[in-house]
Scaffold this active site. Structure first.
Site, PDB file in Angstrom:
ATOM      1  N   TYR A  85       0.797  -1.235   0.000  1.00  0.00           N
ATOM      2  CA  TYR A  85       0.000   0.000   0.000  1.00  0.00           C
ATOM      3  C   TYR A  85       0.826   1.281   0.000  1.00  0.00           C
ATOM      4  O   TYR A  85       0.495   2.224  -0.700  1.00  0.00           O
ATOM      5  CB  TYR A  85      -0.909   0.043   1.225  1.00  0.00           C
ATOM      6  CG  TYR A  85      -1.915  -1.072   1.299  1.00  0.00           C
ATOM      7  CD1 TYR A  85      -3.207  -0.873   0.839  1.00  0.00           C
ATOM      8  CD2 TYR A  85      -1.571  -2.309   1.811  1.00  0.00           C
ATOM      9  CE1 TYR A  85      -4.140  -1.895   0.912  1.00  0.00           C
ATOM     10  CE2 TYR A  85      -2.502  -3.329   1.883  1.00  0.00           C
ATOM     11  CZ  TYR A  85      -3.782  -3.125   1.433  1.00  0.00           C
ATOM     12  OH  TYR A  85      -4.700  -4.125   1.488  1.00  0.00           O
ATOM     13  N   ASN A 157      -7.328   3.985  -3.645  1.00  0.00           N
ATOM     14  CA  ASN A 157      -7.853   2.896  -2.837  1.00  0.00           C
ATOM     15  C   ASN A 157      -8.984   3.427  -1.966  1.00  0.00           C
ATOM     16  O   ASN A 157      -8.743   4.291  -1.114  1.00  0.00           O
ATOM     17  CB  ASN A 157      -6.741   2.324  -1.941  1.00  0.00           C
ATOM     18  CG  ASN A 157      -7.248   1.219  -1.025  1.00  0.00           C
ATOM     19  OD1 ASN A 157      -7.849   0.256  -1.479  1.00  0.00           O
ATOM     20  ND2 ASN A 157      -7.021   1.376   0.275  1.00  0.00           N
ATOM     21  N   GLU A 158     -10.186   2.961  -2.217  1.00  0.00           N
ATOM     22  CA  GLU A 158     -11.337   3.309  -1.375  1.00  0.00           C
ATOM     23  C   GLU A 158     -11.511   4.821  -1.177  1.00  0.00           C
ATOM     24  O   GLU A 158     -11.928   5.270  -0.119  1.00  0.00           O
ATOM     25  CB  GLU A 158     -11.234   2.616   0.003  1.00  0.00           C
ATOM     26  CG  GLU A 158     -11.193   1.108  -0.103  1.00  0.00           C
ATOM     27  CD  GLU A 158     -11.497   0.392   1.219  1.00  0.00           C
ATOM     28  OE1 GLU A 158     -11.759   1.064   2.229  1.00  0.00           O
ATOM     29  OE2 GLU A 158     -11.489  -0.852   1.209  1.00  0.00           O
ATOM     30  N   ASP A 200     -15.922  -2.369  -1.218  1.00  0.00           N
ATOM     31  CA  ASP A 200     -17.117  -3.105  -1.643  1.00  0.00           C
ATOM     32  C   ASP A 200     -18.348  -2.539  -0.926  1.00  0.00           C
ATOM     33  O   ASP A 200     -18.950  -3.187  -0.091  1.00  0.00           O
ATOM     34  CB  ASP A 200     -16.937  -4.609  -1.372  1.00  0.00           C
ATOM     35  CG  ASP A 200     -18.124  -5.433  -1.878  1.00  0.00           C
ATOM     36  OD1 ASP A 200     -19.039  -4.848  -2.495  1.00  0.00           O
ATOM     37  OD2 ASP A 200     -18.128  -6.667  -1.650  1.00  0.00           O
ATOM     38  N   GLU A 265      -8.515  -7.089  -1.771  1.00  0.00           N
ATOM     39  CA  GLU A 265      -8.493  -7.560  -0.382  1.00  0.00           C
ATOM     40  C   GLU A 265      -9.664  -8.520  -0.247  1.00  0.00           C
ATOM     41  O   GLU A 265     -10.741  -8.249  -0.778  1.00  0.00           O
ATOM     42  CB  GLU A 265      -8.747  -6.433   0.641  1.00  0.00           C
ATOM     43  CG  GLU A 265      -7.654  -5.413   0.774  1.00  0.00           C
ATOM     44  CD  GLU A 265      -8.017  -4.264   1.744  1.00  0.00           C
ATOM     45  OE1 GLU A 265      -9.091  -4.305   2.393  1.00  0.00           O
ATOM     46  OE2 GLU A 265      -7.223  -3.311   1.821  1.00  0.00           O
ATOM     47  N   TYR A 297      -6.207 -10.303   2.798  1.00  0.00           N
ATOM     48  CA  TYR A 297      -5.811  -9.277   3.754  1.00  0.00           C
ATOM     49  C   TYR A 297      -5.607  -9.955   5.099  1.00  0.00           C
ATOM     50  O   TYR A 297      -6.552 -10.599   5.583  1.00  0.00           O
ATOM     51  CB  TYR A 297      -6.913  -8.225   3.847  1.00  0.00           C
ATOM     52  CG  TYR A 297      -6.553  -7.035   4.704  1.00  0.00           C
ATOM     53  CD1 TYR A 297      -5.770  -6.007   4.190  1.00  0.00           C
ATOM     54  CD2 TYR A 297      -6.968  -6.950   6.024  1.00  0.00           C
ATOM     55  CE1 TYR A 297      -5.425  -4.922   4.977  1.00  0.00           C
ATOM     56  CE2 TYR A 297      -6.629  -5.864   6.810  1.00  0.00           C
ATOM     57  CZ  TYR A 297      -5.862  -4.856   6.282  1.00  0.00           C
ATOM     58  OH  TYR A 297      -5.520  -3.783   7.062  1.00  0.00           O
TER      59      TYR A 297
END
Ligand SMILES: *[C@@H]1O[C@H](CO)[C@@H](O)[C@H](O)[C@H]1NC(C)=O
Ligand SMILES: *[C@@H]1O[C@H](CO)[C@@H](O)[C@H](O)[C@H]1NC(C)=O
Ligand SMILES: *[C@@H]1O[C@H](CO)[C@@H](O)[C@H](O)[C@H]1NC(C)=O
Length: 481
Positions: A85, A157-158, A200, A265, A297
């Site tokens: 990350y 990311n997110e 998600d 993940e 993850y």
């Protein structure tokens, strides 16, 4: 003559590399075999966010001794990819990248970090979209583009994590993908895919996917279109099923995909310890035409309790029972078959043209006019980052792990080492079976080790040792003695 053979030897040891993958339509393809690659991955962030420390020049790929320990364990586990990350483009990653490459593993890298100015923010994204931020993401590209095992970059990311962010973030996140792709096109010898790693959040997941994978002008050369799409998904918990975990919705929602899709993940930890029964489904026929595998993850145990391995600050480590459960699930599968599939020849998947009817959730952004580059950014794309970080494979002389690593039951693992794979080899379960388990515990190890078990007990209890086959062999020898 001597010099020549020395160079040859050096060349040979440096040359062995994983095959550089290509994206073909909705698949990752190994150009050497023509086969698809299913990602068998683990999220790798030792130390959690503290493992990334700019002032100390530390990130998860900066300490070769730690990388060697982890590459050996991940190789035994059977994975072929790590997701990292937070990397610092200005530290040297050559040894770690070379170790993971030799161990047959790819790297998927996020170009962002949690620090201010190093990622696009969910709140008021326009305030974080400026040249110095982009420069940092380009610097990550420079630092990793030359490693053959760099598989892909995540541009975000997110960043979208609820419906409100779905209203504001999409054009900015798509713009970052565009800028990275433009940079790579100009400055990299090969096309390295760029895409987004989504939360998600099911209410906005498919809008997010459609927003990023559609093509503005209807051609796949669109520089702002994601090359891949990934999601962090925790909907399979415990001993669930394709339907109960709503994986069926993922398959139908993504069907007709024009880009590779995978879990960036997975691994819900309620209940814990985990059973990882999703593994068989992810790599099975219900998923594998749409999905290209996934990333568990996560590697190290942190406060949030998702670890496979518990590591101590002195470098020693202890496997958690989740490590063995995951290994057992992988061991049930036939990876020769899983990694031997050809892309479907009938595949004609083409990205849909970007238009508002692709977006179904009220309030989700459907404006496909992207923000223009911030002031100063075009110059960086044109001239390249300066000063420019760079990476290259280097020779690794010693493959033996320097730290003590124990099984969950406290027994010590011996002969732990990375097994460098040959040219074009990719790791899979069974590639590295050199480690063995010693009977009894080392009293200098971690204090939580349970009472040493006798070799007989350990042999009789399935899962009590890391490497049943090898350990059994060792015990058989002892019995014979
Ligand atoms: C761009 O990135 C490089 C490498 O990290 C850094 O040395 C340089 O100061 C950055 N430049 C700007 C304008 O942010
Ligand atoms: C695994 O799959 C390959 C290719 O389909 C096959 O040849 C092999 O027999 C299978 N191995 C086992 C143990 O089933
Ligand atoms: C779409 O976004 C662009 C760029 O931010 C902006 O200029 C334009 O006004 C927006 N269009 C609508 C209809 O909101």
């Amino acid at each position: 003559m001597l010099l020549h053979s020395a160079l040859m030897a050096l060349g040979a040891s440096l040359a062995a590399a994983v095959p550089t993958l290509e994206v073909q339509g909705e698949y990752f393809v190994n150009p050497k075999t023509g086969n698809r690659l299913q990602i068998v991955g683990v999220a790798y962030q030792p130390g959690g966010s503290a493992g990334y420390n700019e002032e100390a020049g530390r990130d998860p790929l900066s300490d070769p001794d730690i990388c060697l320990r982890d590459a050996a364990l991940l190789q035994i586990l059977g994975v072929n990819t790590i997701r990292v990350y937070n990397v610092n483009p200005n530290v040297n990653h050559d040894k770690c990248a070379s170790i993971f490459n030799a161990a047959g593993m790819y790297m998927v890298l996020d170009v962002n970090s949690p620090l201010v100015g190093e990622s696009l923010t969910s709140w008021h994204p326009w305030e974080s979209y400026y040249a110095a931020y982009l420069n940092r993401t380009f610097a990550v590209v420079e630092a990793f583009k030359n490693y053959p095992n760099t598989l892909a970059f995540f541009s975000g990311n997110e960043v979208l994590n609820n419906e409100e962010t779905g209203a504001t973030v999409p054009p900015y996140a798509r713009a970052v993908t565009r800028d990275l792709k433009n940079y790579i096109k100009k400055h990299s010898d090969r096309a390295i895919p760029v895409g987004y790693s989504a939360a998600d959040v099911r209410s906005i997941l498919f809008d997010t996917y459609n927003y990023f994978q559609c093509s503005l002008k209807g051609d796949d050369g669109d520089m702002s279109k994601g090359d891949i799409f990934a999601l962090n998904s925790y909907s399979w918990c415990g001993d669930s099923s394709f339907k109960e975990a709503s994986y069926d919705q993922l398959v139908s929602g993504f069907s007709g995909n024009s880009v590779p899709i995978f879990f960036s993940e997975y691994g819900c930890n309620t209940p814990s310890p985990r059973v990882f029964t999703e593994v068989g489904t992810i790599y099975g026929s219900q998923m594998d035409t749409i999905f290209s595998g996934g990333v568990v993850y996560e590697y190290t145990q942190e406060a949030n309790n998702y670890g496979l391995v518990d590591m101590q600050s002195d470098g020693s480590a202890k496997l958690m029972s989740d490590f063995l459960s995951l290994k057992d699930q992988y061991a049930k599968l036939n990876f020769t078959e899983i990694q031997g599939k050809k892309p479907a020849s009938s595949s004609t998947a083409k990205a849909p043209v970007c238009e508002s009817k692709l977006i179904t959730t009220k309030g989700f952004n459907s404006n496909f006019t992207l923000p223009v580059l911030p002031p100063g950014a075009q110059e960086i794309i044109d001239k390249g980052v300066s000063p420019k970080p760079s990476g290259k494979l280097v020779e690794i002389k010693d493959w033996k792990v320097k730290f003590t690593v124990k099984n969950p039951d406290g027994t010590t693992i011996s002969n732990l080492a990375v097994k460098p794979l040959g040219e074009d080899e990719i790791n899979q379960p069974g590639s590295n079976t050199g480690a063995t388990t010693q009977a009894g515990t080392d009293s200098t190890g971690t204090s939580s080790a349970p009472k040493p078990s006798t070799s007989k007990d350990a042999a009789a209890r399935p899962g009590a040792v890391i490497l049943p086959a090898v350990a059994m062999g060792a015990f058989a020898v002892m019995a014979a003695l």
